[in-house]
Design a protein around this motif. Structure first.
Motif, PDB file in Angstrom:
ATOM      1  N   TRP A   1       0.799  -1.213   0.000  1.00  0.00           N
ATOM      2  CA  TRP A   1       0.000   0.000   0.000  1.00  0.00           C
ATOM      3  C   TRP A   1       0.840   1.275   0.000  1.00  0.00           C
ATOM      4  O   TRP A   1       0.321   2.356  -0.263  1.00  0.00           O
ATOM      5  CB  TRP A   1      -0.899   0.007   1.241  1.00  0.00           C
ATOM      6  N   ARG A   2       2.144   1.192   0.293  1.00  0.00           N
ATOM      7  CA  ARG A   2       2.945   2.419   0.465  1.00  0.00           C
ATOM      8  C   ARG A   2       2.961   3.301  -0.779  1.00  0.00           C
ATOM      9  O   ARG A   2       2.913   4.531  -0.675  1.00  0.00           O
ATOM     10  CB  ARG A   2       4.378   2.064   0.880  1.00  0.00           C
ATOM     11  N   GLU A   3       3.071   2.704  -1.954  1.00  0.00           N
ATOM     12  CA  GLU A   3       3.050   3.493  -3.185  1.00  0.00           C
ATOM     13  C   GLU A   3       2.003   2.955  -4.164  1.00  0.00           C
ATOM     14  O   GLU A   3       2.171   3.004  -5.386  1.00  0.00           O
ATOM     15  CB  GLU A   3       4.437   3.537  -3.830  1.00  0.00           C
ATOM     16  N   ALA A   4       0.891   2.477  -3.612  1.00  0.00           N
ATOM     17  CA  ALA A   4      -0.203   1.974  -4.439  1.00  0.00           C
ATOM     18  C   ALA A   4      -0.978   3.130  -5.070  1.00  0.00           C
ATOM     19  O   ALA A   4      -0.951   4.263  -4.584  1.00  0.00           O
ATOM     20  CB  ALA A   4      -1.139   1.120  -3.592  1.00  0.00           C
ATOM     21  N   VAL A   5      -1.674   2.831  -6.146  1.00  0.00           N
ATOM     22  CA  VAL A   5      -2.651   3.754  -6.721  1.00  0.00           C
ATOM     23  C   VAL A   5      -4.033   3.181  -6.442  1.00  0.00           C
ATOM     24  O   VAL A   5      -4.301   2.012  -6.751  1.00  0.00           O
ATOM     25  CB  VAL A   5      -2.449   3.934  -8.241  1.00  0.00           C
ATOM     26  N   GLY A   6      -4.887   3.975  -5.823  1.00  0.00           N
ATOM     27  CA  GLY A   6      -6.225   3.525  -5.473  1.00  0.00           C
ATOM     28  C   GLY A   6      -7.290   4.276  -6.243  1.00  0.00           C
ATOM     29  O   GLY A   6      -7.074   5.383  -6.757  1.00  0.00           O
TER      30      GLY A   6
ATOM     31  N   ASP B   1      -4.241  -0.314  -8.194  1.00  0.00           N
ATOM     32  CA  ASP B   1      -3.951  -1.480  -7.353  1.00  0.00           C
ATOM     33  C   ASP B   1      -5.100  -1.840  -6.427  1.00  0.00           C
ATOM     34  O   ASP B   1      -5.222  -2.992  -6.009  1.00  0.00           O
ATOM     35  CB  ASP B   1      -2.712  -1.192  -6.492  1.00  0.00           C
TER      36      ASP B   1
ATOM     37  N   THR C   1      -0.186   9.998   1.577  1.00  0.00           N
ATOM     38  CA  THR C   1      -1.243   9.377   0.786  1.00  0.00           C
ATOM     39  C   THR C   1      -1.982  10.505   0.078  1.00  0.00           C
ATOM     40  O   THR C   1      -2.824  11.175   0.662  1.00  0.00           O
ATOM     41  CB  THR C   1      -2.196   8.560   1.681  1.00  0.00           C
TER      42      THR C   1
ATOM     43  N   ALA D   1       1.393   6.916  -1.772  1.00  0.00           N
ATOM     44  CA  ALA D   1       0.233   6.382  -2.471  1.00  0.00           C
ATOM     45  C   ALA D   1      -0.549   7.512  -3.126  1.00  0.00           C
ATOM     46  O   ALA D   1      -0.441   8.677  -2.729  1.00  0.00           O
ATOM     47  CB  ALA D   1      -0.659   5.620  -1.494  1.00  0.00           C
TER      48      ALA D   1
ATOM     49  N   GLN E   1      -2.177   4.690   6.885  1.00  0.00           N
ATOM     50  CA  GLN E   1      -2.179   5.872   6.027  1.00  0.00           C
ATOM     51  C   GLN E   1      -3.270   6.846   6.458  1.00  0.00           C
ATOM     52  O   GLN E   1      -4.264   6.452   7.070  1.00  0.00           O
ATOM     53  CB  GLN E   1      -2.419   5.480   4.560  1.00  0.00           C
TER      54      GLN E   1
ATOM     55  N   VAL F   1       7.875   4.097  -9.001  1.00  0.00           N
ATOM     56  CA  VAL F   1       7.688   3.418  -7.717  1.00  0.00           C
ATOM     57  C   VAL F   1       9.007   2.836  -7.205  1.00  0.00           C
ATOM     58  O   VAL F   1       9.742   2.159  -7.935  1.00  0.00           O
ATOM     59  CB  VAL F   1       6.630   2.309  -7.846  1.00  0.00           C
TER      60      VAL F   1
ATOM     61  N   TRP G   1      -4.549   8.435  -4.723  1.00  0.00           N
ATOM     62  CA  TRP G   1      -5.945   8.008  -4.841  1.00  0.00           C
ATOM     63  C   TRP G   1      -6.699   8.861  -5.841  1.00  0.00           C
ATOM     64  O   TRP G   1      -6.582  10.092  -5.855  1.00  0.00           O
ATOM     65  CB  TRP G   1      -6.631   8.048  -3.479  1.00  0.00           C
TER      66      TRP G   1
END
Length: 446
Positions: free
Chosen positions: A4-9, A44, A291, A324, A258, A381, A326
């Motif tokens: 989750w640290r550098e995820a795209v939501g 992600d 985030t 991350a 986060q 990333v 969003w």
């Protein structure tokens, strides 16, 4: 363990996503039928707004049962089907949980109004104080027996009393219910509003706010973190407005994973660099990354606030920053606020308008988002971050061998390297105002 640290939501506001049965309200089968959209976007994780039983006084954030599905949106089997489909697509699902309040129609509150022991699970007083609701007017409503109950939002959303063990235990059960069904984590509504001053002091009478982001929330968050950690790589994302230093106190080991960086979402155009720098610095002290968010179902559309050109540029910068990122549904289409009135108590219908699935033509914003997310995974990333020397009207940094440059000024500016991706047309070898570029650096530094 830290996906989750550098995820795209991607945030799905369910009732505005896709309507499968023609009743005018988006639903779970509709989401299932278009789960390919966030997949193709390259994200992600997908956060789904509340689909729990609710009288819908506040668009589903007034809940009567936190561990069930409202027939308005579908069934529990629909949720299970989405979890399975998401897993096949490589997507993680985030549930939206609401610990600050229930619906006034919740069995607990109905029993509380009758004078039962459930009253201790809420905030009742003989006399109200001067606290105000987020939607305007007093935050207290008189019950039939003459006492007053607290609601920081609508009167149909009585606040829970988190000093009551029944409340904490029940929320544990809610978290476990959705985690056991396969959700990868939770977005926690009003995560900073749970603890209230036991003396109900007036706002401004003490250095600590009487009901926002009080120190007592740390123990509540620690309890949630322990529970989620017992499941492995699950995540808790808090909705908590605050300065970067305050947010930094709420993330890290034993705390939330986060917290959304809303100061970045609403920052003035000319202040983007300073806002980002403060967040990166303060969260770095806690060993965490920001985030980032551009907008949400509670904010005016990013394209309306900044204008379409600046909105695209800011998105490209966000995807390059460490941490991350969003996306609120529709922002990837360049959607702007639509003047509608569906009775939302906060006046947020303009940003909650339905997705335009039947629109024709090629959406340049969507193509820019897709390419940015793909290149982010390849070039951004995990790469080291460094601010580049400041220039007036320019935000610029590097991630590894890629420079990200945003022109916030009035005239075209130079940028280093070879263009990799940009938010709008370039002016020869220059970067026009209100435009961002990613460029591969031909030399280690410049």
């Amino acid at each position: 363990m830290t996906w989750w640290r550098e995820a795209v939501g991607y945030h799905v506001y369910l009732r505005g996503y896709r309507d499968s049965d023609g009743d005018g309200i988006g639903d779970l089968p509709g989401l299932l039928s278009r789960l390919d959209h966030p997949r193709d976007l390259g994200v992600d994780a997908v956060w789904i707004s509340p689909f729990y039983p609710s009288p819908q006084a506040d668009s589903g954030y007034d809940i009567t049962d936190h561990r069930a599905v409202d027939p308005l949106f579908g069934s529990l089997s629909d949720v299970d089907a989405i979890v399975q489909a998401a897993r096949r697509m490589g997507l993680r699902l985030i549930a939206d949980v609401v610990p600050n309040h229930t619906s006034a129609e919740h069995p607990w509150f109905r029993a509380a109004l009758r004078g039962g022991p459930e009253r201790a699970r809420y905030h009742f007083r003989a006399e109200p104080n001067g606290w105000e609701s987020m939607f305007g007017g007093p935050a207290w409503t008189r019950a039939p027996d003459g006492q007053w109950y607290l609601h920081l939002f609508t009167p149909q959303q009585p606040d829970l009393n988190w000093t009551n063990t029944d409340v904490a235990d029940d929320f544990d059960a809610t978290l476990r219910f959705w985690l056991d069904r396969g959700f990868a984590g939770v977005r926690i509504d009003v995560a900073g509003g749970l603890a209230k001053d036991p003396d109900y002091a007036e706002v401004g009478e003490q250095p600590v706010h009487p009901h926002w982001d009080r120190p007592e929330t740390a123990a509540i968050h620690r309890r949630w973190r322990d529970l989620l950690d017992s499941y492995g790589d699950r995540v808790a994302i808090g909705e908590l407005w605050g300065t970067p230093d305050r947010i930094a106190e709420r993330v890290g080991p034993g705390r939330l994973h986060q917290v959304f960086q809303f100061d970045w979402a609403v920052a003035p155009w000319e202040s983007l660099r300073d806002t980002a720098a403060q967040a990166i610095e303060e969260l770095g002290k806690a060993g965490a990354l920001p985030t980032w968010v551009l907008g949400s179902h509670d904010l005016m559309r990013v394209a309306t606030r900044y204008g379409p050109r600046r909105a695209k540029a800011k998105a490209l910068v966000m995807f390059a920053l460490p941490g991350a990122a969003w996306i609120y549904q529709g922002d990837e289409l360049g959607m702007e606020n639509v003047e509608v009135d569906n009775g939302d108590p906060g006046g947020r219908d303009g940003v909650r308008a339905p997705m335009p699935w039947h629109a024709t033509g090629t959406n340049s914003t969507l193509l820019m988002y897709r390419k940015a997310i793909a290149l982010r995974k390849r070039f951004i990333v995990g790469r080291p971050f460094e601010w580049l020397p400041e220039r007036p009207g320019v935000l610029e940094f590097r991630r590894g061998d890629v420079a990200c440059v945003l022109n916030t000024g009035q005239r075209p500016v130079t940028f280093p390297g070879r263009p990799l991706h940009h938010s709008g047309p370039l002016d020869g070898g220059l970067l026009p105002p209100d435009t961002a570029v990613w460029a591969e650096l031909v030399t280690p530094r410049y």
